[in-house]
Design a protein around this motif. Sequence first.
Motif, PDB file in Angstrom:
ATOM      1  N   LEU A 264       0.826  -1.210   0.000  1.00  0.00           N
ATOM      2  CA  LEU A 264       0.000   0.000   0.000  1.00  0.00           C
ATOM      3  C   LEU A 264       0.862   1.262   0.000  1.00  0.00           C
ATOM      4  O   LEU A 264       0.477   2.281  -0.578  1.00  0.00           O
ATOM      5  CB  LEU A 264      -0.941  -0.003   1.204  1.00  0.00           C
ATOM      6  CG  LEU A 264      -2.096  -1.004   1.162  1.00  0.00           C
ATOM      7  CD1 LEU A 264      -2.965  -0.864   2.407  1.00  0.00           C
ATOM      8  CD2 LEU A 264      -2.944  -0.818  -0.100  1.00  0.00           C
ATOM      9  N   THR A 265       2.017   1.201   0.645  1.00  0.00           N
ATOM     10  CA  THR A 265       2.927   2.353   0.633  1.00  0.00           C
ATOM     11  C   THR A 265       3.297   2.712  -0.806  1.00  0.00           C
ATOM     12  O   THR A 265       3.261   3.880  -1.211  1.00  0.00           O
ATOM     13  CB  THR A 265       4.191   2.048   1.453  1.00  0.00           C
ATOM     14  OG1 THR A 265       3.830   1.826   2.820  1.00  0.00           O
ATOM     15  CG2 THR A 265       5.176   3.207   1.368  1.00  0.00           C
TER      16      THR A 265
ATOM     17  N   HIS B 143       0.020   3.914  -2.822  1.00  0.00           N
ATOM     18  CA  HIS B 143      -0.398   5.278  -2.481  1.00  0.00           C
ATOM     19  C   HIS B 143       0.620   6.307  -2.952  1.00  0.00           C
ATOM     20  O   HIS B 143       0.264   7.434  -3.320  1.00  0.00           O
ATOM     21  CB  HIS B 143      -0.614   5.386  -0.968  1.00  0.00           C
ATOM     22  CG  HIS B 143      -1.766   4.575  -0.474  1.00  0.00           C
ATOM     23  ND1 HIS B 143      -2.019   4.372   0.873  1.00  0.00           N
ATOM     24  CD2 HIS B 143      -2.745   3.895  -1.131  1.00  0.00           C
ATOM     25  CE1 HIS B 143      -3.096   3.611   0.999  1.00  0.00           C
ATOM     26  NE2 HIS B 143      -3.545   3.309  -0.201  1.00  0.00           N
ATOM     27  N   ARG B 144       1.880   5.934  -2.949  1.00  0.00           N
ATOM     28  CA  ARG B 144       2.926   6.857  -3.394  1.00  0.00           C
ATOM     29  C   ARG B 144       2.732   7.216  -4.871  1.00  0.00           C
ATOM     30  O   ARG B 144       3.095   8.308  -5.306  1.00  0.00           O
ATOM     31  CB  ARG B 144       4.298   6.220  -3.178  1.00  0.00           C
ATOM     32  CG  ARG B 144       5.478   7.135  -3.490  1.00  0.00           C
ATOM     33  CD  ARG B 144       6.772   6.415  -3.201  1.00  0.00           C
ATOM     34  NE  ARG B 144       6.887   6.090  -1.790  1.00  0.00           N
ATOM     35  CZ  ARG B 144       7.681   5.126  -1.308  1.00  0.00           C
ATOM     36  NH1 ARG B 144       8.422   4.408  -2.142  1.00  0.00           N
ATOM     37  NH2 ARG B 144       7.743   4.895  -0.007  1.00  0.00           N
TER      38      ARG B 144
ATOM     39  N   VAL C 224      -5.475   4.567  -5.194  1.00  0.00           N
ATOM     40  CA  VAL C 224      -6.187   3.973  -4.067  1.00  0.00           C
ATOM     41  C   VAL C 224      -6.742   2.649  -4.557  1.00  0.00           C
ATOM     42  O   VAL C 224      -7.377   2.597  -5.616  1.00  0.00           O
ATOM     43  CB  VAL C 224      -7.343   4.879  -3.579  1.00  0.00           C
ATOM     44  CG1 VAL C 224      -8.101   4.211  -2.441  1.00  0.00           C
ATOM     45  CG2 VAL C 224      -6.801   6.232  -3.147  1.00  0.00           C
ATOM     46  N   HIS C 225      -6.499   1.577  -3.817  1.00  0.00           N
ATOM     47  CA  HIS C 225      -6.915   0.262  -4.304  1.00  0.00           C
ATOM     48  C   HIS C 225      -8.431   0.119  -4.338  1.00  0.00           C
ATOM     49  O   HIS C 225      -9.015  -0.293  -5.323  1.00  0.00           O
ATOM     50  CB  HIS C 225      -6.308  -0.851  -3.439  1.00  0.00           C
ATOM     51  CG  HIS C 225      -6.433  -2.204  -4.056  1.00  0.00           C
ATOM     52  ND1 HIS C 225      -7.640  -2.828  -4.258  1.00  0.00           N
ATOM     53  CD2 HIS C 225      -5.492  -3.049  -4.547  1.00  0.00           C
ATOM     54  CE1 HIS C 225      -7.442  -4.002  -4.840  1.00  0.00           C
ATOM     55  NE2 HIS C 225      -6.144  -4.157  -5.022  1.00  0.00           N
ATOM     56  N   ARG C 226      -9.091   0.404  -3.227  1.00  0.00           N
ATOM     57  CA  ARG C 226     -10.557   0.375  -3.085  1.00  0.00           C
ATOM     58  C   ARG C 226     -11.156  -1.015  -2.909  1.00  0.00           C
ATOM     59  O   ARG C 226     -12.323  -1.127  -2.571  1.00  0.00           O
ATOM     60  CB  ARG C 226     -11.252   1.047  -4.269  1.00  0.00           C
ATOM     61  CG  ARG C 226     -11.104   2.543  -4.311  1.00  0.00           C
ATOM     62  CD  ARG C 226     -12.028   3.121  -5.346  1.00  0.00           C
ATOM     63  NE  ARG C 226     -12.062   4.574  -5.272  1.00  0.00           N
ATOM     64  CZ  ARG C 226     -13.010   5.312  -5.810  1.00  0.00           C
ATOM     65  NH1 ARG C 226     -14.014   4.737  -6.436  1.00  0.00           N
ATOM     66  NH2 ARG C 226     -12.975   6.616  -5.716  1.00  0.00           N
TER      67      ARG C 226
ATOM     68  N   GLY D  77     -10.527   7.158   0.239  1.00  0.00           N
ATOM     69  CA  GLY D  77      -9.155   7.585   0.047  1.00  0.00           C
ATOM     70  C   GLY D  77      -8.185   6.536   0.555  1.00  0.00           C
ATOM     71  O   GLY D  77      -8.570   5.407   0.871  1.00  0.00           O
ATOM     72  N   PRO D  78      -6.903   6.871   0.652  1.00  0.00           N
ATOM     73  CA  PRO D  78      -5.900   5.918   1.126  1.00  0.00           C
ATOM     74  C   PRO D  78      -6.241   5.308   2.486  1.00  0.00           C
ATOM     75  O   PRO D  78      -5.937   4.135   2.730  1.00  0.00           O
ATOM     76  CB  PRO D  78      -4.628   6.767   1.194  1.00  0.00           C
ATOM     77  CG  PRO D  78      -4.844   7.848   0.180  1.00  0.00           C
ATOM     78  CD  PRO D  78      -6.304   8.163   0.241  1.00  0.00           C
TER      79      PRO D  78
ATOM     80  N   ASP E 286      -8.070   2.057   2.325  1.00  0.00           N
ATOM     81  CA  ASP E 286      -7.240   0.874   2.099  1.00  0.00           C
ATOM     82  C   ASP E 286      -6.631   0.369   3.402  1.00  0.00           C
ATOM     83  O   ASP E 286      -6.468  -0.841   3.592  1.00  0.00           O
ATOM     84  CB  ASP E 286      -6.121   1.197   1.108  1.00  0.00           C
ATOM     85  CG  ASP E 286      -6.616   1.304  -0.324  1.00  0.00           C
ATOM     86  OD1 ASP E 286      -7.764   0.890  -0.593  1.00  0.00           O
ATOM     87  OD2 ASP E 286      -5.847   1.815  -1.178  1.00  0.00           O
TER      88      ASP E 286
ATOM     89  N   THR F 146      -0.915   5.659   8.609  1.00  0.00           N
ATOM     90  CA  THR F 146      -0.541   5.459   7.209  1.00  0.00           C
ATOM     91  C   THR F 146       0.032   4.049   7.058  1.00  0.00           C
ATOM     92  O   THR F 146       0.437   3.413   8.052  1.00  0.00           O
ATOM     93  CB  THR F 146       0.518   6.472   6.781  1.00  0.00           C
ATOM     94  OG1 THR F 146       1.711   6.239   7.552  1.00  0.00           O
ATOM     95  CG2 THR F 146       0.028   7.892   6.984  1.00  0.00           C
TER      96      THR F 146
END
Length: 669
Positions: A125-126, A129-130, A134-136, A191-192, A195, A256
Amino acid sequence: MKALRTAATSTVGPYGVVAELGQGGMGRVLLGSAPDGRLVAVKLVHEPLADDDGFRARFRREVAASKAVSGAYTAAVVDADPDAPTPWLASVFVPGPSLHEALTTVGALPEPAVLRLAAGLASALTHIHRAGLVHRDLKPSNVLLTDDGPRVIDFGIVRAVSESDELTRTGWLVGSPAFMSPEQADGGAVGPAGDVFALGSVVVAAATGASPFVGATTLHTLTNIVRHDPRLAGVPDAVRRIVEPCLAKDPADRPTPAAVLASIGQIAPAVRPWPQDVHQLIVRRQAEVGEFLEPGRDATVLVTGPPPRSTRVEARARRPRRWIAAAALVVVLALAGALVWSVWPSERPARPAPSQQAPVIERIGTDMTGTSPVTSLMVSPDGAVITARFEDRTVQSWDSATQDQIGQILGSFSGDGVRHAVFAPDNRTLVTARVEGEDEDQRIVVEHWDLTTGRQPVGPFSPDLTGEDRFYGNVWPMLSPDGRVLAVSSDYDRQIRLWDVNARRSLGGVEERSAWGFSPDSRTLITSGLAGWDVATRRKIAEGISLPDDEQLRSYVYTDDGATQLTVSPDRSTDAEDAVVRWWDTASRNQLRQPLTIATSAERIALSPDGRRLATVDAMTGATVWDLDTGNRIGEKIPGVTAVAFTPNGILVTGNNDNAIQLWRLPAG
């Protein structure tokens, strides 16, 4: 990967197509070969999405961002063509089981493996998101397990699909309920932090076997996510410390992914990161790919899929079409009703002795999990899609070859939900009927759903009911097998009302109180006692059957060609929970062979395509499969089963009271 089948497409861009893996949320998923021999997973976009300019623009942006994602725990996007006639995307092929498959096959993971999984997901995910993605839809089936850790797949694609027009309309839920964040379950922006919430739920599922919010129904699950604390009983303390902050209701209170990774700390290096049983699954997946790619292998064999459609069509064409002659024969035989009884045996047949050693029924594939206990099952005419209806009146579909979910969940989660559903002849459109309102304000709504895109190719149909035409009391809608005729019964109606769904017009009524079903060709409405009514003329063309005084019809099923009906009725002559199976000629209503007594209440039944095996459901003991040639039981009882069906190639499908759908291969013979 659970099954491979030959793909009709020979190339996609520079990639040669080796096989079709199944259906994904975006479209078809193919196994491709790069010019240098590398294997890739190629995803083809569904045609309705490809025709949407807005989707193409979003897809182009998401693909560009996805290519920027790099990391040890993601299946990297290696190529794509958003502007192709059929847009496609290729990512690194990972021949490992999903976390969902591992949990359903070998059970929950031990604490060290769960912590390693959490670290891998946080790292993935880091990187995602970078890249501004966003996976969702982070869930166990989107996490693959490999020899060196987890891989997150389908990142960056869900948003391009889910924001397509009409996809988020009422009745089509985007995302997987048990792993949604509160803001997603409540219809808000994701949003992030959403996730991160999903990460917490997935990690809990890995430690316990289930989402910390799963309820008996979808609505219950969503309510738990939005309003209630997660269930963390059985979660090891070291894991609980990590997931509790992730599962905060307020997105601002969640850490995060980088902070999650820091809270986990250093993971000890290991040559084999997972339990032995999981590594055996990985080896099995790799062996399946190796065997499939072996030179000279017959690539047309399907592991769990249906036989070629042309073969089934030709076989059906050779069968006698006896239902068409039903009206003329019944008129003649009605004058000689005594003939019906001429084939009764002189005394009730004894139940056959059980076989000495029951053949084994082999469980295949992996579990498909729904939202509540299963109430009914449907298989598309070509056998490629399995659809289940659940107690909460939602509907979900899966690819029968891969057991991957197709599309999302159908159903109105604040209303009455789906009452009845059938497949249209195109095999991918599901026609549903639901009831809205109460008392005299009730109305029927018939909708068509493209399972792969979530779109409705035509608008809803609702019969115009005013004044005396209103429904009163309980209402029961029923659709014909081809989805073209709607039959509606209600408490206080003295007739069954019929509508042509496609033409959106009334067909009149039939002077009966309740509909039992339709003939396989959809031309005849079946009512009490298996009386038959011509849908086009509303005239009775077949009288009901006559059973002995101590029997009452419980259920019936047609053979595939519609020429024979099998009926099941309780055996009232003994105190045992037995049932009597009888074979009836559809046209003449004569019995075709001696009845068979089987040791089950047979509350629900399904007949195999060859007409030789009968699957029965007993609410107390589960499902049993019977050899109708000998009367012997095949294999052991399957506990917890609430619904049964067969695929066109004879695979048994069971729906269970624990929300699971399973596949079973019956022994030959």
